[in-house]
Motif scaffolding. Sequence first.
Motif, short mmCIF file in Angstrom:
data_model
loop_
_atom_site.label_atom_id
_atom_site.label_comp_id
_atom_site.label_asym_id
_atom_site.label_seq_id
_atom_site.Cartn_x
_atom_site.Cartn_y
_atom_site.Cartn_z
N CYS A 105 0.81 -1.22 0.00
CA CYS A 105 0.00 0.00 0.00
C CYS A 105 0.84 1.27 0.00
CB CYS A 105 -0.93 0.01 1.20
SG CYS A 105 -2.17 -1.29 1.13
N GLU A 106 2.14 1.15 0.00
CA GLU A 106 3.03 2.32 0.01
C GLU A 106 2.92 3.05 -1.33
OE1 GLU A 106 5.60 4.93 1.62
OE2 GLU A 106 5.01 3.10 2.67
N PRO A 107 2.66 4.36 -1.32
CA PRO A 107 2.48 5.07 -2.58
C PRO A 107 3.77 5.34 -3.36
CG PRO A 107 2.21 6.58 -0.75
CD PRO A 107 2.37 5.21 -0.16
N SER A 108 4.89 5.46 -2.67
CA SER A 108 6.14 5.78 -3.37
C SER A 108 6.79 4.54 -3.95
CB SER A 108 7.10 6.48 -2.41
OG SER A 108 7.46 5.62 -1.36
N LEU A 109 7.72 4.75 -4.86
CA LEU A 109 8.45 3.66 -5.50
C LEU A 109 9.91 3.70 -5.06
CD1 LEU A 109 5.98 4.10 -7.49
CD2 LEU A 109 7.49 3.24 -9.24
N THR A 110 10.49 2.54 -4.86
CA THR A 110 11.91 2.46 -4.56
C THR A 110 12.68 2.47 -5.89
OG1 THR A 110 12.04 0.05 -4.67
CG2 THR A 110 11.45 1.01 -2.53
N PRO A 111 13.97 2.77 -5.85
CA PRO A 111 14.75 2.68 -7.09
C PRO A 111 14.71 1.27 -7.70
CG PRO A 111 15.96 3.91 -5.44
CD PRO A 111 14.74 3.36 -4.76
N ASP A 112 14.72 0.23 -6.87
CA ASP A 112 14.66 -1.13 -7.40
C ASP A 112 13.32 -1.42 -8.08
OD1 ASP A 112 17.23 -1.59 -6.53
OD2 ASP A 112 16.64 -2.80 -4.79
N GLU A 113 12.25 -0.85 -7.56
CA GLU A 113 10.94 -1.02 -8.20
C GLU A 113 10.93 -0.32 -9.56
OE1 GLU A 113 8.02 -1.46 -4.31
OE2 GLU A 113 8.43 0.55 -5.09
N ARG A 114 11.55 0.85 -9.65
CA ARG A 114 11.65 1.53 -10.93
C ARG A 114 12.47 0.71 -11.91
NH1 ARG A 114 13.75 7.20 -10.80
NH2 ARG A 114 12.60 7.37 -12.73
N PHE A 115 13.56 0.10 -11.43
CA PHE A 115 14.38 -0.75 -12.28
C PHE A 115 13.57 -1.95 -12.77
CE2 PHE A 115 19.18 -0.13 -12.18
CZ PHE A 115 19.09 1.24 -11.99
N LEU A 116 12.79 -2.55 -11.89
CA LEU A 116 11.98 -3.72 -12.29
C LEU A 116 10.98 -3.35 -13.38
CD1 LEU A 116 11.10 -6.69 -11.84
CD2 LEU A 116 9.51 -5.82 -10.10
N PHE A 119 12.87 -2.73 -16.54
CA PHE A 119 13.38 -4.00 -17.07
C PHE A 119 12.30 -4.71 -17.89
CE2 PHE A 119 13.51 -8.62 -15.84
CZ PHE A 119 14.42 -9.01 -16.81
N VAL A 120 11.10 -4.83 -17.33
CA VAL A 120 10.02 -5.51 -18.06
C VAL A 120 9.60 -4.70 -19.28
CG1 VAL A 120 7.67 -6.44 -17.90
CG2 VAL A 120 9.25 -6.74 -15.99
N ALA A 121 9.59 -3.37 -19.15
CA ALA A 121 9.26 -2.52 -20.31
C ALA A 121 10.32 -2.69 -21.40
CB ALA A 121 9.17 -1.05 -19.88
N LEU A 165 3.77 -1.86 -20.75
CA LEU A 165 4.48 -1.00 -19.80
C LEU A 165 5.28 0.05 -20.58
CD1 LEU A 165 4.25 -3.93 -18.32
CD2 LEU A 165 5.77 -2.84 -16.71
N PRO A 166 5.09 1.32 -20.27
CA PRO A 166 5.88 2.35 -20.94
C PRO A 166 7.29 2.41 -20.35
CG PRO A 166 4.44 3.36 -19.33
CD PRO A 166 4.11 1.89 -19.35
N GLN A 167 8.25 2.80 -21.15
CA GLN A 167 9.62 2.95 -20.67
C GLN A 167 9.77 4.34 -20.05
OE1 GLN A 167 12.39 1.98 -19.17
NE2 GLN A 167 12.48 0.44 -20.78
N ARG A 168 9.97 4.39 -18.75
CA ARG A 168 10.08 5.66 -18.05
C ARG A 168 11.50 5.96 -17.58
NH1 ARG A 168 4.82 7.27 -17.07
NH2 ARG A 168 3.30 5.59 -16.89
#
Length: 192
Positions: A105-116, A119-121, A165-168
């Motif tokens: 339920c945490e609204p923010s993203l960690t750097p590893d979540e952004r990498f994941l 990666f899939v994108a 998934l868009p590449q961000r």
Amino acid sequence: MALRENRKIRSVSQAPDGWRSIRELNLAEQILLRAARRLSASNTGVPIVVPDLERFREEIIASVGHGFGVSLGASQGMTAASELEAILCTACCAGFHPLQMNGICEPSLTPDERFLLSFVAGCQANDPDHVRSLLSWLLHPTAMPIIAGHGQSVADIFQAGGLILPQRLHLAGCIGYSELVPCGDGPACTVH
């Protein structure tokens, strides 16, 4: 009450300016990220005290697979859940550190979540240079092909189900490549 305020302050202060919150992501990103957060409960560097850890892991995978099944179909949902769990497990076992995932339920993203997500994108966009660059920050070179195969499988299942998934996250050139995984047609750089 004070604990909630401290968590809110901590979570807001963790994300640098310009980073999206989970509410700002598209549906495909939200589905993948929430599933990864659920699956990460059994893929941490800290030993979990559960009487039957394997059964616990199987129940989480089945639950995530059922959730994916709503959008992707029952069999594809279970396959995507297993492949995503394999990504997290490989990162935990063969990575420089387990992927740091926030609570569901945490609204923010960690750097590893952004990498994941990136990666899939990258796998969906069939961009091997971007995928190699991202993975070079997370894994030893010998583990890259393993996790790339699982990532491609998740990306293909999501794409077939209409979840794009868009590449961000855009990495410049060959920054971060190791000599063992050369950069496309260009020279390999050993920045990190």
